[in-house]
Structure formats: C-alpha cells, structure tokens
Design a protein around this motif. Structure first.
Motif, short mmCIF file in Angstrom:
data_model
loop_
_atom_site.label_atom_id
_atom_site.label_comp_id
_atom_site.label_asym_id
_atom_site.label_seq_id
_atom_site.Cartn_x
_atom_site.Cartn_y
_atom_site.Cartn_z
N GLN A 95 0.95 -1.07 0.00
CA GLN A 95 0.12 -0.18 -0.02
C GLN A 95 0.81 1.18 0.05
N VAL A 96 1.88 1.23 0.78
CA VAL A 96 2.87 2.44 0.87
C VAL A 96 3.30 2.83 -0.82
N GLY A 97 3.89 1.44 -1.45
CA GLY A 97 4.26 1.79 -2.82
C GLY A 97 3.24 1.97 -3.76
N GLN A 98 1.95 2.10 -3.34
CA GLN A 98 0.85 2.29 -4.07
C GLN A 98 0.46 3.96 -3.80
N GLY A 99 1.05 4.57 -2.74
CA GLY A 99 0.54 5.73 -2.39
C GLY A 99 -0.37 6.04 -1.71
N VAL A 100 -0.81 4.82 -0.93
CA VAL A 100 -1.85 4.92 0.04
C VAL A 100 -1.35 5.98 1.07
N THR A 101 -2.43 6.97 1.65
CA THR A 101 -2.02 7.74 2.92
C THR A 101 -2.37 7.01 4.07
N GLY A 102 -1.37 6.84 5.16
CA GLY A 102 -1.65 6.25 6.36
C GLY A 102 -2.13 7.31 7.29
N TYR A 103 -2.22 7.00 8.69
CA TYR A 103 -2.61 7.72 9.64
C TYR A 103 -1.60 8.50 10.42
N SER A 104 -1.64 9.72 10.35
CA SER A 104 -0.72 10.80 11.05
C SER A 104 -1.31 11.55 12.03
N SER A 105 -0.59 12.12 13.16
CA SER A 105 -1.20 12.62 14.09
C SER A 105 -0.98 14.03 14.01
N LEU A 106 -0.24 14.47 12.78
CA LEU A 106 -0.26 15.74 12.42
C LEU A 106 -1.24 16.47 11.72
N PRO A 107 -1.54 17.60 11.89
CA PRO A 107 -3.02 18.35 11.24
C PRO A 107 -2.74 18.22 9.81
N THR A 108 -3.72 18.02 8.77
CA THR A 108 -3.57 18.03 7.47
C THR A 108 -3.31 19.47 7.11
N THR A 109 -3.61 20.49 7.76
CA THR A 109 -3.42 21.87 7.16
C THR A 109 -1.63 22.37 7.41
N GLN A 110 -1.13 21.62 8.27
CA GLN A 110 0.36 21.75 8.43
C GLN A 110 0.97 20.88 7.90
#
Length: 402
Positions: free
Chosen positions: A82-97
C-alpha cells in the motif's frame, strides 16, 4: 532304511540350496531402489516453486496486514504494498500543517518524458534525463551560434559621432532605463544562481570540492529566493512600460521576411520602428510570456502563493515548468545581451545614457527616426533636458552634425 534317510536328507539339502539361490537372485532386484546412494552436497530448487503454506490461499495477495500476521507473523507485505501504491496512512499531524505526513511514497504518474512510476522518480527522470542535458545543449548551441555570427559578421552598424543639444534623440527615459537595469541585474543574479544549482556539480564541484561547493550553492540558493520577488516586480514594470511599442505592425512582417537585413551581403538594415520585429519577438516570447510563468512557478516553489506548494506534486510540476522556461529565457536573452553590447555599435550607450544620435537612429530604426523628424514622436520624452544641453541651446552654439 539307512539308505532311505540319506536320500531324503540329500533331497532336502538340494531344495534348500535352490531356494536360497532363487532368493538371492530376487533380493537385489527388490532392494535395488532402496540401496541407491543419495547424491551429496547442497541441492538447489526453483525459487518460483517454493511457496509458504499460506500462499496457497486464493486471497493471499489481498490479505490485510492483520490477516497476514495470523498466517505469517512478521510478514507485513500488505502494508508496504500500500505504501508503494501511494496509500496515505494515519498521522497525528494536522492536515493543514502537513497534508502529506501520512504519505511516504507518491502514487504512480507519468510526467512528459518519464516512465510510469511514482511521482518522485518520474520528476527525477524528467530533470536528469531531459531538462539538465538538453538545457546544457541549448546553451552550448546558442553560445556557439553567437560566436560564429560575431566572427562572420562582426559588430553591426557604423560609428556615429555623438549628437549634442537638440539634435540628439532621447531613446530611453530615466524611468525606462532604471526599470531595465533593475530587471537586468535581478535576472543576472537569478541566472547565475540557477546555473550553479542546476549545472554546478558538473563543472564547479570537481574544482571547488564538496564542502566549498556546498556552501556556495547554499548561499546562491538564498540569493535566488530573495532576488526572485524583485525580478517579479521589475518584470511587471518592464511589461507595462514597453508593451505599447512592441505591438506588431506591417513593417515587422517585412523585417522578418528579409531577416532584418543581417543575413544578406549588404549592411543596410531593414527599416523598423522604435523596436524591430526581432526585439518584439524577444519581448513577447523571451521575456513576457515565459517570464510570467517563471515568476508564478517561482512563487509556488517559495511557497508564497496560498494553497499552492504544500504537496510534493505541486512542487514537482512547478519546478519542471520553472526550470524549462528559465533555461529558455536565458538562452534567448544571451542573444539580447550580445546585441546590446558587442553585437551592435552604440546599442549599449543608448541604454546607458538614454540618447542616440540621428545617424544611429536613421541607420537602425529608420521608421522611428522618420516619426521623430515629422514630430509624431517627441525628440525629448523625459521631463527636462540635461542642463548642459540647455546651456548649449541657449548660447546659440551650432550642434554637431551627424
């Protein structure tokens, strides 16, 4: 009786011998497969035939990371797929930043000139396989062509004595010259820093070494970033100031049809207005149109335009447009610099002082000269003449003839 016993014993012994012989003849044949010696050493096997037991499942390739952990603990192939296919995983950082904080590898794309691969690799292929080598080739061709033209034709035009007093013509006002030189100095700073960043590792790195070259590139990168807005403002001033004299007219088509008179045997130039068709072409296709895109993409790369430049895809596309058009501009402006310095006699002085003699104006821009003589265009366009000229005119001195 005794003879009968011995006869029976002899018959029994012969029967035992014949049975043993038969067994001996049959035993090797039966035991032959088990007695074959096993080959020694390490045996090889086709890797494509080796499969874990879990791979026999019909949905093995579709398993999630949790499902895979049950049948093959430690095998997190689904996650990396999935990483190689460009799937975005979870991140605690806000999307705006950090809008791409959960995205390690970009999805597959195909930029012009690249293979179908992830966007980062596609951008690298376009830059390294197209922009850098063909940009360097364009520079080399332009410089070689200018060198050949100079040695074949030499400087264009004739030497003209400087006109004085009311006889000389103001070609550029102080404001026009200030706008030109501000834009020129900004462009040169951007061109030098851009060339070092793009091509410096090929001709400077082997000479300076990695440490000094790294510091030089870092310094020029900051110069590039801070001079960019100055170039953007001065470019806008240049466009608004000179656009009215760079509109095409019928004389421009005549000039183009005759190649400006530079390719023929004679040295007479084709009559033109204040700017000839070659200068107008440079204004539109070497400065205005590519300059607008270079400035816009440069502001994106500097992250000065809200909503653009926050993701890698925007930066990659902006960089490819920026680098391609910047190289195009530098190649064409090399011709402008050539004609404004050593390529045409008196051209540099016209931009430095703002004035040209009547002889120079008639030789290089005859239609413009005719309009000045007819009074359609004022001979002195700025607010006031220099004090020396005013003193000469008031004293009644005769101006130098040209």
């Amino acid at each position: 009786m005794k003879h009968i016993v011995w006869s029976l014993a002899l018959v029994a012994g012969l029967a035992g011998l014949s049975g043993g012989a038969a067994f001996a003849q049959q035993a090797p044949a039966a035991a032959a497969p088990a007695a074959a010696p096993a080959p020694g050493g390490i045996q090889s096997q086709n890797i494509f035939e080796v499969k874990p037991d879990a791979s026999a499942g019909p949905k093995y390739a579709e398993q999630t990371n949790g499902e895979r952990a049950k049948v093959q603990p430690g095998n997190n192939a689904p996650m990396w797929r999935q990483v190689g296919q460009g799937v975005t995983g979870y991140s605690s950082l806000p999307t705006t930043q950090a809008p791409e904080a959960g995205n390690l590898i970009q999805p597959f794309v195909q930029y012009p000139g690249s293979r179908v691969t992830n966007a980062g690799e596609a951008w690298r292929q376009v830059r390294n396989h197209w922009i850098i080598p063909y940009g360097a080739a364009l520079f080399a061709i332009v410089l070689l062509a200018l060198g050949i033209f100079y040695f074949v034709k030499g400087p264009l035009g004739h030497e003209h004595p400087d006109g004085t007093g009311p006889r000389r013509i103001e070609r550029f006002t102080p404001f026009e010259r200030a706008a030109h030189w501000a834009n020129a100095f900004a462009f040169i700073a951007l061109a030098i820093s851009g060339i070092v960043m793009a091509f410096g590792k090929f001709f400077l790195l082997p000479i300076l070494g990695s440490t000094l070259f790294g510091w030089l590139t870092y310094a020029l990168k900051n110069v590039h970033n801070f001079v960019g807005p100055l170039f953007a403002v001065s470019l806008l001033v240049i466009i608004l100031t000179f656009i009215k004299d760079n509109i095409a007219n019928r004389a421009d088509f005549v000039w183009l049809a005759k190649g400006g008179g530079m390719l023929g045997k004679g040295d007479h130039e084709v009559p033109s207005h204040r700017f000839n068709a070659g200068e107008k072409g440079l204004f539109w296709w070497g400065i205005t149109i590519p300059g607008i895109f270079v400035v816009a993409t440069g502001l994106v790369l500097d992250k000065l335009i809200p909503g653009f430049g926050d993701v890698r895809g925007d930066m990659q596309i902006a960089h490819m447009i920026h680098a391609t058009l910047a190289i195009w501009m530098m190649a064409l402006i090399c011709g402008h610099i050539y004609m404004g310095t050593v390529g045409m006699k008196g051209a540099y002085k016209a931009m430095r002082t703002g004035y040209v003699s009547e002889g120079w104006a008639k030789e290089h821009h005859e239609l413009w000269y005719d309009d000045v003589q007819a009074g359609k265009i004022p001979r002195q366009r700025s607010a006031s003449q220099p004090a020396a000229d005013a003193a000469t005119a008031s004293a009644g001195q005769q101006p130098a003839q040209v």
